[in-house]
Design a protein around this motif. Structure first.
Motif, mmCIF file in Angstrom:
data_model
loop_
_atom_site.group_PDB
_atom_site.id
_atom_site.type_symbol
_atom_site.label_atom_id
_atom_site.label_comp_id
_atom_site.label_asym_id
_atom_site.label_seq_id
_atom_site.Cartn_x
_atom_site.Cartn_y
_atom_site.Cartn_z
ATOM 1 N N LYS A 131 0.803 -1.225 0.000
ATOM 2 C CA LYS A 131 0.000 0.000 0.000
ATOM 3 C C LYS A 131 0.835 1.274 0.000
ATOM 4 O O LYS A 131 0.315 2.362 -0.277
ATOM 5 C CB LYS A 131 -0.943 0.008 1.204
ATOM 6 C CG LYS A 131 -2.049 -1.037 1.134
ATOM 7 C CD LYS A 131 -2.938 -0.797 -0.079
ATOM 8 C CE LYS A 131 -4.087 -1.790 -0.152
ATOM 9 N NZ LYS A 131 -4.903 -1.599 -1.384
ATOM 10 N N ARG A 133 1.987 2.753 2.569
ATOM 11 C CA ARG A 133 1.578 3.556 3.732
ATOM 12 C C ARG A 133 2.135 2.910 4.988
ATOM 13 O O ARG A 133 2.476 1.724 4.994
ATOM 14 C CB ARG A 133 0.047 3.632 3.830
ATOM 15 C CG ARG A 133 -0.642 4.065 2.570
ATOM 16 C CD ARG A 133 -2.169 4.038 2.755
ATOM 17 N NE ARG A 133 -2.828 3.895 1.451
ATOM 18 C CZ ARG A 133 -3.839 3.088 1.207
ATOM 19 N NH1 ARG A 133 -4.336 2.332 2.184
ATOM 20 N NH2 ARG A 133 -4.366 3.017 -0.001
ATOM 21 N N LEU A 193 -11.594 8.219 9.731
ATOM 22 C CA LEU A 193 -11.202 8.059 8.337
ATOM 23 C C LEU A 193 -11.755 9.176 7.462
ATOM 24 O O LEU A 193 -11.103 9.610 6.503
ATOM 25 C CB LEU A 193 -11.684 6.705 7.805
ATOM 26 C CG LEU A 193 -10.978 5.460 8.355
ATOM 27 C CD1 LEU A 193 -11.731 4.204 7.947
ATOM 28 C CD2 LEU A 193 -9.539 5.384 7.869
ATOM 29 N N GLU A 194 -12.939 9.641 7.801
ATOM 30 C CA GLU A 194 -13.600 10.673 6.991
ATOM 31 C C GLU A 194 -13.081 12.071 7.273
ATOM 32 O O GLU A 194 -13.103 12.933 6.390
ATOM 33 C CB GLU A 194 -15.110 10.648 7.255
ATOM 34 C CG GLU A 194 -15.804 9.388 6.754
ATOM 35 C CD GLU A 194 -17.228 9.286 7.262
ATOM 36 O OE1 GLU A 194 -17.630 10.140 8.103
ATOM 37 O OE2 GLU A 194 -17.928 8.343 6.853
ATOM 38 N N SER A 196 -10.538 14.910 7.797
ATOM 39 C CA SER A 196 -9.154 15.273 7.477
ATOM 40 C C SER A 196 -8.451 15.943 8.648
ATOM 41 O O SER A 196 -7.232 16.116 8.629
ATOM 42 C CB SER A 196 -9.119 16.216 6.265
ATOM 43 O OG SER A 196 -9.850 17.412 6.541
ATOM 44 N N ASN A 201 -3.542 9.002 9.766
ATOM 45 C CA ASN A 201 -3.067 8.780 8.414
ATOM 46 C C ASN A 201 -3.834 7.622 7.781
ATOM 47 O O ASN A 201 -4.245 6.689 8.475
ATOM 48 C CB ASN A 201 -1.567 8.464 8.419
ATOM 49 C CG ASN A 201 -0.731 9.630 8.897
ATOM 50 O OD1 ASN A 201 -1.093 10.793 8.689
ATOM 51 N ND2 ASN A 201 0.385 9.336 9.531
ATOM 52 N N GLN A 202 -4.016 7.669 6.471
ATOM 53 C CA GLN A 202 -4.714 6.581 5.786
ATOM 54 C C GLN A 202 -3.994 5.270 6.066
ATOM 55 O O GLN A 202 -2.812 5.111 5.752
ATOM 56 C CB GLN A 202 -4.740 6.839 4.275
ATOM 57 C CG GLN A 202 -5.293 5.706 3.446
ATOM 58 C CD GLN A 202 -6.775 5.414 3.696
ATOM 59 O OE1 GLN A 202 -7.489 6.251 4.222
ATOM 60 N NE2 GLN A 202 -7.215 4.226 3.323
ATOM 61 N N ARG A 235 -12.571 1.111 2.120
ATOM 62 C CA ARG A 235 -11.603 2.161 2.433
ATOM 63 C C ARG A 235 -10.179 1.820 1.968
ATOM 64 O O ARG A 235 -9.229 2.477 2.366
ATOM 65 C CB ARG A 235 -11.588 2.409 3.948
ATOM 66 C CG ARG A 235 -12.877 3.011 4.493
ATOM 67 C CD ARG A 235 -13.011 4.446 4.062
ATOM 68 N NE ARG A 235 -14.181 5.084 4.654
ATOM 69 C CZ ARG A 235 -14.452 6.391 4.542
ATOM 70 N NH1 ARG A 235 -13.633 7.164 3.867
ATOM 71 N NH2 ARG A 235 -15.532 6.892 5.109
ATOM 72 N N ASP A 236 -10.050 0.814 1.119
ATOM 73 C CA ASP A 236 -8.753 0.452 0.544
ATOM 74 C C ASP A 236 -7.714 0.128 1.613
ATOM 75 O O ASP A 236 -6.581 0.595 1.577
ATOM 76 C CB ASP A 236 -8.230 1.584 -0.353
ATOM 77 C CG ASP A 236 -6.994 1.177 -1.150
ATOM 78 O OD1 ASP A 236 -6.878 -0.016 -1.490
ATOM 79 O OD2 ASP A 236 -6.131 2.046 -1.394
ATOM 80 N N MET A 237 -8.112 -0.703 2.583
ATOM 81 C CA MET A 237 -7.196 -1.188 3.607
ATOM 82 C C MET A 237 -7.150 -2.712 3.537
ATOM 83 O O MET A 237 -8.187 -3.353 3.347
ATOM 84 C CB MET A 237 -7.673 -0.753 5.016
ATOM 85 C CG MET A 237 -7.815 0.744 5.191
ATOM 86 S SD MET A 237 -8.464 1.209 6.827
ATOM 87 C CE MET A 237 -10.134 0.544 6.761
#
Length: 422
Positions: A131, A133, A193-194, A196, A201-202, A235-237
């Motif tokens: 990822k 990250r 997550l929503e 900012s 961090n993502q 959420r792309d995790m």
């Protein structure tokens, strides 16, 4: 009268103060068979600890011992790092035939170092590499191992303190029912997550145990696990399931996540995957996640061939059909029925229980009582340990091969230990 002090043992004079289980069970063990251990004086102890989950098939299982002895007698390769060996090939073929294919799972198999913390480290490194990250989400009361990466996603403050340095890039979220059902599942997680401005961090991944063994036998609902899997996908995790202690049939199915109907991106296995108490670990992941460069993650003892031999023998003996799974669930009902009676008898102590398959936790209103119960159980010939952040849970975890009579015997001893300490 002159009292001669007892001379300290070699354990006390030479072994590090870090030793722990021997303090709870002050004897010297010599032999073990099935569900029993014997000390050097010949006293038998019924084992409801099972090597912290490394002995699902019992001590010195004769089917696995025969395979191991035959392999050693013919001078089979013991150590091979990640070279090809007949033993490793046989294990991989058995694992594919008896575990992956029947469940429709297409996982690459990585052999990290031979322990649970090794497979967790490999999973975390791989998720971050895939990822790009750093952040990984874990859960309250989680336990994932004692090396630095695994400690960063572990909740226990005492174990974390042993690191000696800041543990970073891990963020805890509430485990299922941590907030007593007063907050909708994942509300806090989703909000962070929503937003900012949340400072989160993502994340690259989420790591979770379906049943938190060391954390206090906290059982996640299947619906909660499905919600977590859906959240990760949306959420792309990556979703990492740590099945080090709960895998290999501890909750009934081979993988503890099967009941929830989810397919994690990465799975961590160790402990009983070695079959005989042999050191062994696997990191499983979807083929498209296999982005390692050759040798980018390795370990001297990732090719422990005796473990391949006993693991393959265990798969053949216990996972060619669903008999063990069904028996584990039946025995789990037997344990639950006994704990219902025990808790009814001790309502005044606030006794309650929770669990799945053959992993159960017994708690009391007075969080100090669990330690006393386990101590008394040892005196009566039963090995049970505590778990939870305050050692407030009596953890019942016999071998999966325990007989119904042995279960009744051990549960009767546990009941007496509770009465004796009431």
């Amino acid at each position: 009268m002159t009292i001669t002090p007892v001379a300290p043992t070699i354990f006390e004079t030479r072994e590090s103060a870090v030793r722990s289980y021997c303090r709870s069970w002050p004897t010297v063990f010599d032999r073990a068979q099935g569900s029993r251990m014997f000390d050097e004086e010949g006293r038998a102890y019924l084992d409801f600890f099972a090597g912290a989950g490394a002995l699902n098939y019992g001590h010195n299982n004769p089917l696995l011992k025969r395979a191991l002895l035959e392999y050693l007698e013919r001078d089979g390769v013991t150590h091979s790092l990640d070279m090809g060996s007949v033993a490793k090939r046989t294990f991989l073929e058995k694992f594919e035939e008896l575990v992956l294919q029947p469940r429709g799972l297409d996982y690459r198999v990585q052999f990290p170092g031979p322990t649970g913390t090794n497979t967790v480290e490999a999973a975390l490194k791989l998720a971050r590499k895939v990822k790009g990250r750093e952040s990984v989400i874990s859960f309250t009361n989680a336990f994932h191992g004692m090396s630095l990466g695994a400690l960063a996603v572990t909740g226990n403050s005492m174990k974390r303190a042993g690191a000696g340095i800041p543990l970073v890039h891990g963020t805890p979220m509430p485990f299922d029912n941590y907030l007593d059902g007063l907050t909708p599942d994942f509300l806090w997680f989703e909000r962070l997550l929503e937003d900012s401005g949340s400072g989160l961090n993502q994340p690259a991944a989420v790591i979770v145990e379906t049943v938190q063994g060391e954390g206090g036998v906290n059982v996640a609902r299947p619906s909660w696990l499905r919600g977590l899997a859906e959240l990760c996908a949306r959420r792309d995790m990556l979703l990492i399931v740590d099945d080090v202690q709960m895998g290999c049939g501890r909750t009934g199915p081979f993988f503890s996540f099967e009941e929830a109907g989810i397919v994690p991106d990465i799975v961590c296995l160790s402990k009983s995957i070695g079959g005989y108490g042999m050191p062994m670990a696997l990191t499983l992941f979807r083929p498209e996640l296999d982005v390692w460069e050759p040798g980018e993650h390795n370990g001297t003892f990732r090719g422990h061939n005796p473990a391949f031999v006993t693991s393959a023998a265990a798969l053949d003996a216990y996972w060619s059909d669903d008999h063990l799974e069904k028996q584990t669930l039946v025995k789990g009902e037997q344990v639950a029925a006994a704990l219902v009676e025990l808790c009814a008898e001790h309502r005044g102590l606030g006794a309650s229980f929770r669990g799945r398959g053959l992993i159960w936790g017994l708690t009391f209103a007075d969080t100090r009582r669990a330690v006393a119960v386990c101590r008394r159980a040892f005196e009566l010939g039963l090995l049970v340990e505590t778990s939870g952040p305050k050692s407030e849970v009596v953890k019942v975890m016999p071998p999966l091969t325990v007989s119904p009579d042995e279960l009744d015997e051990g549960l009767a001893v546990l009941g007496r230990a509770v009465r004796d300490t009431a």
